[in-house]
Design a protein around this motif. Structure first.
Motif, mmCIF file in Angstrom:
data_model
loop_
_atom_site.group_PDB
_atom_site.id
_atom_site.type_symbol
_atom_site.label_atom_id
_atom_site.label_comp_id
_atom_site.label_asym_id
_atom_site.label_seq_id
_atom_site.Cartn_x
_atom_site.Cartn_y
_atom_site.Cartn_z
ATOM 1 N N LEU A 375 1.168 -1.282 -0.058
ATOM 2 C CA LEU A 375 0.165 -0.071 0.116
ATOM 3 C C LEU A 375 0.929 1.168 0.046
ATOM 4 N N SER A 376 0.580 2.425 -0.656
ATOM 5 C CA SER A 376 1.631 3.210 -0.371
ATOM 6 C C SER A 376 0.502 4.839 -1.124
ATOM 7 N N VAL A 377 1.032 5.455 -0.860
ATOM 8 C CA VAL A 377 0.534 6.896 -0.192
ATOM 9 C C VAL A 377 0.976 8.032 -0.390
ATOM 10 N N THR A 378 0.589 8.445 -1.948
ATOM 11 C CA THR A 378 1.536 9.156 -2.348
ATOM 12 C C THR A 378 1.725 10.866 -2.405
ATOM 13 N N ASP A 379 2.354 11.997 -2.611
ATOM 14 C CA ASP A 379 1.671 13.246 -3.473
ATOM 15 C C ASP A 379 2.273 13.958 -3.800
ATOM 16 N N ASP A 380 2.468 15.013 -4.130
ATOM 17 C CA ASP A 380 3.432 16.001 -5.179
ATOM 18 C C ASP A 380 3.880 17.038 -4.684
ATOM 19 N N GLY A 381 3.091 17.830 -3.100
ATOM 20 C CA GLY A 381 3.645 18.561 -2.499
ATOM 21 C C GLY A 381 5.822 18.817 -2.369
ATOM 22 N N PRO A 382 5.334 19.860 -1.574
ATOM 23 C CA PRO A 382 7.041 19.961 -1.511
ATOM 24 C C PRO A 382 7.780 19.159 -0.819
ATOM 25 N N GLY A 383 6.847 17.941 -0.099
ATOM 26 C CA GLY A 383 7.691 17.003 -0.194
ATOM 27 C C GLY A 383 8.664 17.552 1.348
ATOM 28 N N GLU A 384 8.298 18.299 2.281
ATOM 29 C CA GLU A 384 9.271 18.777 4.070
ATOM 30 C C GLU A 384 9.263 17.091 4.387
ATOM 31 N N LYS A 385 9.837 17.245 5.482
ATOM 32 C CA LYS A 385 10.292 16.714 6.331
ATOM 33 C C LYS A 385 9.176 16.049 7.046
ATOM 34 N N VAL A 386 8.829 15.106 7.655
ATOM 35 C CA VAL A 386 7.494 14.965 8.864
ATOM 36 C C VAL A 386 8.825 14.987 10.158
ATOM 37 N N TYR A 407 1.237 -7.738 13.609
ATOM 38 C CA TYR A 407 1.617 -8.373 12.610
ATOM 39 C C TYR A 407 3.138 -8.431 13.221
ATOM 40 N N GLY A 408 4.128 -7.925 13.847
ATOM 41 C CA GLY A 408 5.215 -8.702 14.701
ATOM 42 C C GLY A 408 6.117 -7.615 13.467
ATOM 43 N N ASP A 409 7.115 -9.269 12.738
ATOM 44 C CA ASP A 409 8.283 -8.046 11.734
ATOM 45 C C ASP A 409 7.803 -8.167 10.639
ATOM 46 N N ALA A 410 6.658 -8.823 10.739
ATOM 47 C CA ALA A 410 6.234 -9.302 9.544
ATOM 48 C C ALA A 410 5.614 -8.236 7.767
ATOM 49 N N ALA A 411 5.709 -7.110 8.439
ATOM 50 C CA ALA A 411 4.974 -5.842 8.767
ATOM 51 C C ALA A 411 6.402 -4.594 8.338
ATOM 52 N N THR A 412 6.120 -3.987 7.252
ATOM 53 C CA THR A 412 7.457 -2.828 6.738
ATOM 54 C C THR A 412 6.723 -1.308 7.075
ATOM 55 N N ILE A 413 6.786 -0.249 7.154
ATOM 56 C CA ILE A 413 6.733 0.728 6.678
ATOM 57 C C ILE A 413 7.633 1.736 6.481
ATOM 58 N N SER A 414 7.464 2.389 4.572
ATOM 59 C CA SER A 414 9.197 3.344 4.908
ATOM 60 C C SER A 414 8.711 4.473 4.580
ATOM 61 N N PHE A 415 9.425 6.133 4.409
ATOM 62 C CA PHE A 415 8.455 6.822 4.283
ATOM 63 C C PHE A 415 9.767 7.443 3.420
ATOM 64 N N GLY A 416 9.331 8.869 2.571
ATOM 65 C CA GLY A 416 10.632 9.771 2.536
ATOM 66 C C GLY A 416 9.837 10.554 1.341
ATOM 67 N N ARG A 417 11.482 11.808 1.250
ATOM 68 C CA ARG A 417 11.044 12.049 -0.434
ATOM 69 C C ARG A 417 10.562 11.392 -2.012
ATOM 70 N N ARG A 418 10.049 12.150 -2.775
ATOM 71 C CA ARG A 418 10.544 11.422 -4.001
ATOM 72 C C ARG A 418 11.122 12.114 -4.322
ATOM 73 N N GLU A 419 11.514 11.222 -5.605
ATOM 74 C CA GLU A 419 12.800 12.024 -6.592
ATOM 75 C C GLU A 419 12.175 13.385 -7.590
ATOM 76 N N GLU A 420 11.016 12.564 -7.930
ATOM 77 C CA GLU A 420 10.685 13.743 -9.110
ATOM 78 C C GLU A 420 9.259 14.999 -8.015
ATOM 79 N N GLY A 421 9.429 14.833 -6.856
ATOM 80 C CA GLY A 421 9.412 15.743 -6.107
ATOM 81 C C GLY A 421 7.511 14.818 -5.294
ATOM 82 N N GLY A 422 7.714 15.542 -3.412
ATOM 83 C CA GLY A 422 6.431 15.266 -3.016
ATOM 84 C C GLY A 422 7.270 14.002 -2.510
ATOM 85 N N PHE A 423 5.626 13.748 -0.877
ATOM 86 C CA PHE A 423 6.576 12.801 -0.704
ATOM 87 C C PHE A 423 5.733 11.664 -0.168
ATOM 88 N N ALA A 424 6.846 10.407 0.045
ATOM 89 C CA ALA A 424 5.800 8.454 -0.653
ATOM 90 C C ALA A 424 6.203 8.421 1.085
#
Length: 446
Positions: A375-386, A407-424
């Motif tokens: 599952l992913s939630v992305t935007d093309d906003g300013p991409g400021e760090k949370v 889920y314990g260790d079976a699930a993961t979450i990753s986030f960061g700025r996108r190269e094309e702009g925004g946050f994912a």
């Protein structure tokens, strides 16, 4: 209720199986021992040995309630009671063994079953003298005249008449029909039988101790299983409580932002927009608060809730909020924690849409990657760090904690700025499906 009444008990089936296994091993070892010593494999021995094993198993099963009473005793007290109590039980088992094999011992002493029957019937009397010799009294022999066959010269009339046969006589000499068997046994051999009983009792004593040790080991194992089961229940209850707490953190945070938006609409004179937001908000909370906060939702239902959230925020940002949803049909019935996307979408609204005056697109995507749901939630906003503790804001921290609790260790979450702009933000969790016949969540529109 007392501890004795609530303590875990070894099931009766397990107790009987342990006894059956113990005496089956004894039967096998005794049979192999007889083969090594040169004894024949004959049914009389097998049947008596099997009888002994069955009777001994029943006697030891009767002692089971007494062992139950010792389960809560200390190790030293339990050991002392078992060591002393096993003595009379072993003696009883030895007496059973002696009684079952007594007729076999008589048969072996007299040489055959016919001779043993003759002794039992009284036709042959056997005794011992003071020197230990065996005296066998044979039955009295009666002599009868044998008639001559016909046609013999004795039937000739001219032949002289033979003298009459003597009358049968019996002897009164007590030693005339007795056999004396000289042996080397002494009077001390009268205690041989009790010595045999003592020898068997010694063997049975260690069998009783072995089974008692096995029983207490089974009792400890049962207690460990119950403790492990209770610990698992406690862990599940704690995880459910944590999930419930984290889930309820989402709604107040969302409500706080929505109420601020309502206040802004009212202050700017946009009463119609405020009324629409209130009605949509009422529908949203009616749906999110009616279910179990610890249960999962189908992905299609979670997406319907996010659509409703977009409607609420669109009132605040009618010209700046653009939403797109791309869900693979193959994962539409996948199960996800309820409101798991809410904090991510809310972050995009807060840090992207509200932070700029231009239109911002928030995209929700879901597809399958091997055996995982991505599952992913992305935007093309300013991409400021949370900003937040350990690189997580409140919303991302909530999602991380809920995934870990669920889920314990079976699930993961990753986030960061996108190269094309925004946050994912990308979530990966185990792919699990719900009932295929259940339709999407029907959200009532007030």
């Amino acid at each position: 209720m007392s501890d004795v009444a609530t303590q875990p008990r070894v099931p009766a089936r397990v107790v009987l199986l342990s006894l059956a296994a113990l005496w089956a091993c004894y039967f096998l070892v005794a049979t192999l021992r007889g083969a090594v010593m040169g004894y024949d494999f004959v049914w009389p021995i097998f049947s008596r040995r099997l009888t002994i094993c069955i009777l001994s198993m029943l006697v030891m099963a009767a002692v089971w309630p007494l062992l139950q009473m010792l389960e809560r005793k200390s190790g030293g007290v339990r050991l002392a009671i078992v060591l002393v109590g096993a003595l009379p039980l072993a003696l009883l088992l030895s007496v059973i063994n002696e009684a079952v094999f007594s007729d076999m011992e008589m048969t072996q002493a007299y040489g055959s079953e016919q001779e043993a029957e003759a002794v039992k019937s009284g036709k042959v009397k056997i005794s011992r003298d003071e020197a230990g010799n065996i005296l066998v009294d044979l039955p009295t022999i009666v002599t009868q005249p044998v008639p001559a066959p016909p046609g013999t010269p004795s039937e000739d009339a001219s032949a002289p008449t033979p003298p009459p046969a003597p009358e049968p006589t019996t002897t009164s000499d007590p030693n005339a029909h007795s056999i004396t068997i000289h042996t080397n046994k002494t009077l001390g051999d009268s205690y041989a039988r009790w010595g045999s009983v003592a020898d068997y009792a010694f063997t049975r004593y260690f069998l009783v101790l072995a089974w008692a040790a096995l029983y207490f080991a089974l009792a400890k194992a049962e207690e460990a299983r119950v403790a492990e089961r209770r610990e698992g229940e406690h862990r599940r209850a704690a995880a459910a409580a944590e999930l419930r707490s984290l889930r309820y953190q989402v709604n107040p945070h969302f409500l706080f932002n929505t109420l601020n938006s309502l206040s802004a609409l009212v202050m700017t004179g946009k009463q119609d927009d405020a009324e629409t937001m209130i009605q949509t908000l009422s529908t949203f909370y009616r749906r999110t608060l009616s279910g179990d906060p610890t249960s999962d939702l189908k992905l299609v239902d979670e997406i319907e809730l996010q659509k409703l959230y977009f409607e609420i925020e669109a009132v605040r940002f009618p010209n700046r909020l653009v939403s797109t949803i791309d869900i693979d049909d193959a994962v539409s019935n996948a199960m996800v924690p309820g409101m798991i996307l809410q904090p991510l979408v809310e972050n995009s609204v807060k840090y992207a849409v509200a932070a700029t005056q231009r239109p911002v697109t928030i995209a929700i995507r879901a597809h399958r990657v091997d055996d995982m749901l991505e599952l992913s939630v992305t935007d093309d906003g300013p991409g400021e760090k949370v900003k937040g503790v350990q690189g997580f804001g409140i919303g991302l921290g909530n999602v991380r904690d809920r995934l870990r609790a669920r889920y314990g260790d079976a699930a993961t979450i990753s986030f960061g700025r996108r190269e094309e702009g925004g946050f994912a933000t990308v979530l990966r969790l185990p792919l699990q499906f719900g009932p295929s016949d259940a339709g999407p969540l029907e959200l009532a529109r007030a």
